[in-house]
Scaffold this motif. Sequence first.
Motif, PDB file in Angstrom:
ATOM      1  N   TRP A 129       0.808  -1.214   0.000  1.00  0.00           N
ATOM      2  CA  TRP A 129       0.000   0.000   0.000  1.00  0.00           C
ATOM      3  C   TRP A 129       0.846   1.272   0.000  1.00  0.00           C
ATOM      4  N   VAL A 130       2.057   1.174  -0.491  1.00  0.00           N
ATOM      5  CA  VAL A 130       2.912   2.348  -0.633  1.00  0.00           C
ATOM      6  C   VAL A 130       2.522   3.082  -1.918  1.00  0.00           C
ATOM      7  N   GLY A 131       2.431   4.405  -1.834  1.00  0.00           N
ATOM      8  CA  GLY A 131       2.072   5.190  -3.002  1.00  0.00           C
ATOM      9  C   GLY A 131       3.161   5.147  -4.061  1.00  0.00           C
ATOM     10  N   ILE A 132       2.786   4.756  -5.280  1.00  0.00           N
ATOM     11  CA  ILE A 132       3.755   4.643  -6.369  1.00  0.00           C
ATOM     12  C   ILE A 132       3.547   5.677  -7.464  1.00  0.00           C
ATOM     13  N   GLY A 133       2.472   6.450  -7.378  1.00  0.00           N
ATOM     14  CA  GLY A 133       2.241   7.468  -8.390  1.00  0.00           C
ATOM     15  C   GLY A 133       1.066   8.346  -8.035  1.00  0.00           C
ATOM     16  N   THR A 134       1.170   9.612  -8.373  1.00  0.00           N
ATOM     17  CA  THR A 134       0.063  10.541  -8.153  1.00  0.00           C
ATOM     18  C   THR A 134      -0.052  11.437  -9.377  1.00  0.00           C
ATOM     19  N   TYR A 135      -1.295  11.730  -9.790  1.00  0.00           N
ATOM     20  CA  TYR A 135      -1.533  12.434 -11.052  1.00  0.00           C
ATOM     21  C   TYR A 135      -2.704  13.398 -10.900  1.00  0.00           C
ATOM     22  N   VAL A 136      -2.638  14.494 -11.643  1.00  0.00           N
ATOM     23  CA  VAL A 136      -3.747  15.442 -11.708  1.00  0.00           C
ATOM     24  C   VAL A 136      -4.174  15.554 -13.159  1.00  0.00           C
ATOM     25  N   TYR A 137      -5.481  15.425 -13.383  1.00  0.00           N
ATOM     26  CA  TYR A 137      -6.049  15.552 -14.722  1.00  0.00           C
ATOM     27  C   TYR A 137      -7.022  16.728 -14.744  1.00  0.00           C
ATOM     28  N   ARG A 138      -6.848  17.546 -15.764  1.00  0.00           N
ATOM     29  CA  ARG A 138      -7.707  18.727 -15.944  1.00  0.00           C
ATOM     30  C   ARG A 138      -8.629  18.503 -17.135  1.00  0.00           C
ATOM     31  N   TYR A 139      -9.894  18.892 -16.977  1.00  0.00           N
ATOM     32  CA  TYR A 139     -10.891  18.706 -18.039  1.00  0.00           C
ATOM     33  C   TYR A 139     -10.753  19.830 -19.061  1.00  0.00           C
ATOM     34  N   VAL A 140     -10.303  19.474 -20.262  1.00  0.00           N
ATOM     35  CA  VAL A 140     -10.062  20.466 -21.320  1.00  0.00           C
ATOM     36  C   VAL A 140     -10.656  19.946 -22.629  1.00  0.00           C
ATOM     37  N   GLY A 141     -11.531  20.729 -23.241  1.00  0.00           N
ATOM     38  CA  GLY A 141     -12.063  20.381 -24.547  1.00  0.00           C
ATOM     39  C   GLY A 141     -12.789  19.051 -24.594  1.00  0.00           C
ATOM     40  N   GLY A 142     -13.507  18.720 -23.526  1.00  0.00           N
ATOM     41  CA  GLY A 142     -14.295  17.495 -23.509  1.00  0.00           C
ATOM     42  C   GLY A 142     -13.537  16.257 -23.095  1.00  0.00           C
ATOM     43  N   THR A 143     -12.294  16.394 -22.654  1.00  0.00           N
ATOM     44  CA  THR A 143     -11.521  15.244 -22.207  1.00  0.00           C
ATOM     45  C   THR A 143     -10.586  15.650 -21.078  1.00  0.00           C
ATOM     46  N   TYR A 144     -10.097  14.665 -20.324  1.00  0.00           N
ATOM     47  CA  TYR A 144      -9.169  14.944 -19.240  1.00  0.00           C
ATOM     48  C   TYR A 144      -7.732  14.910 -19.759  1.00  0.00           C
ATOM     49  N   LYS A 145      -6.965  15.923 -19.371  1.00  0.00           N
ATOM     50  CA  LYS A 145      -5.575  16.057 -19.787  1.00  0.00           C
ATOM     51  C   LYS A 145      -4.661  16.002 -18.567  1.00  0.00           C
ATOM     52  N   ASN A 146      -3.579  15.230 -18.682  1.00  0.00           N
ATOM     53  CA  ASN A 146      -2.611  15.102 -17.594  1.00  0.00           C
ATOM     54  C   ASN A 146      -1.828  16.405 -17.458  1.00  0.00           C
ATOM     55  N   VAL A 147      -1.933  17.033 -16.267  1.00  0.00           N
ATOM     56  CA  VAL A 147      -1.221  18.291 -16.040  1.00  0.00           C
ATOM     57  C   VAL A 147      -0.214  18.185 -14.893  1.00  0.00           C
ATOM     58  N   PHE A 148      -0.158  17.013 -14.263  1.00  0.00           N
ATOM     59  CA  PHE A 148       0.821  16.820 -13.178  1.00  0.00           C
ATOM     60  C   PHE A 148       1.006  15.333 -12.939  1.00  0.00           C
ATOM     61  N   LYS A 149       2.274  14.936 -12.663  1.00  0.00           N
ATOM     62  CA  LYS A 149       2.536  13.563 -12.243  1.00  0.00           C
ATOM     63  C   LYS A 149       3.754  13.539 -11.331  1.00  0.00           C
ATOM     64  N   ALA A 150       3.759  12.588 -10.401  1.00  0.00           N
ATOM     65  CA  ALA A 150       4.902  12.335  -9.525  1.00  0.00           C
ATOM     66  C   ALA A 150       4.945  10.837  -9.300  1.00  0.00           C
ATOM     67  N   GLU A 151       6.047  10.215  -9.683  1.00  0.00           N
ATOM     68  CA  GLU A 151       6.176   8.761  -9.593  1.00  0.00           C
ATOM     69  C   GLU A 151       7.407   8.336  -8.794  1.00  0.00           C
ATOM     70  N   GLU A 152       7.920   9.265  -7.969  1.00  0.00           N
ATOM     71  CA  GLU A 152       9.051   8.926  -7.110  1.00  0.00           C
ATOM     72  C   GLU A 152       8.509   8.306  -5.831  1.00  0.00           C
ATOM     73  N   SER A 153       8.376   6.993  -5.827  1.00  0.00           N
ATOM     74  CA  SER A 153       7.785   6.284  -4.693  1.00  0.00           C
ATOM     75  C   SER A 153       8.712   6.320  -3.467  1.00  0.00           C
ATOM     76  N   PRO A 154       8.100   6.382  -2.259  1.00  0.00           N
ATOM     77  CA  PRO A 154       6.671   6.509  -1.914  1.00  0.00           C
ATOM     78  C   PRO A 154       6.180   7.958  -2.064  1.00  0.00           C
ATOM     79  N   VAL A 155       5.006   8.116  -2.635  1.00  0.00           N
ATOM     80  CA  VAL A 155       4.455   9.447  -2.860  1.00  0.00           C
ATOM     81  C   VAL A 155       2.937   9.378  -2.770  1.00  0.00           C
ATOM     82  N   VAL A 156       2.344  10.439  -2.239  1.00  0.00           N
ATOM     83  CA  VAL A 156       0.900  10.560  -2.160  1.00  0.00           C
ATOM     84  C   VAL A 156       0.559  12.043  -2.203  1.00  0.00           C
TER      85      VAL A 156
END
Length: 216
Positions: free
Chosen positions: A127-154
């Motif tokens: 249950w260690v955090g391995i990735g966190t992401y933010v998606y923004r709704y743009v033009g009718g779809t979600y777009k990835n605007v942030f990611k962090a994959e340096e585990s452990p991360v939350v």
Amino acid sequence: MRGLTGAGPGEARVSSLAVIAAVASIAALALFTASCSSGGEGARDEGPAHASAMAGAFASPSPSPSDSDPHVDPVDLLMNDPAVSASVKRDLKPCDGDDDAVQVTYGDLTGGSVDDMLINVSACSDWVGIGTYVYRYVGGTYKNVFKAEESPVVADIDGTGLTVTKQVYDTDDQVSNPSKETVITYRWKADRFVERYRHDTKYSKTGGDAASSSDG
């Protein structure tokens, strides 16, 4: 015996109009009684109407999906995102006991018309955090605007800010004993997340008090 003859055309028309008016009055009374029995809650939709109540009414258009809930599957979103690493995608599966390794939080992080999606992914093994992401709704779809994959991360949503917590390990650290914890606060500015505040907590290896430092 002219007085016993049938009514003339003019009298028949008056009689017909009287019958129509009486029927209309009865229908209006029935409609008023049905409206009063609703409890005075206004135009609240309590479910599908009966066929008799809908007779003669125009069909209403089907409601469109809510802007704040576009009904997007977070797992499909991550799996089809080239920015998500292959190692994280391998953990996108239900864990034992039907617990989900993917946790989704909606909130206003970018000031858009639709709530943003914050997705945290954990490893089923510990249950260690391995990735966190933010998606923004743009033009009718979600777009990835942030990611962090340096585990452990939350990450968490703090008001309109994004707070990312990372555990930092030295080469000889055990998983249960990181060298320090870093908490970073981001704000959305000029179409991207900008770091605004960083706080480090260093853990003592000898059991003493932890030392903290900040960079605002």
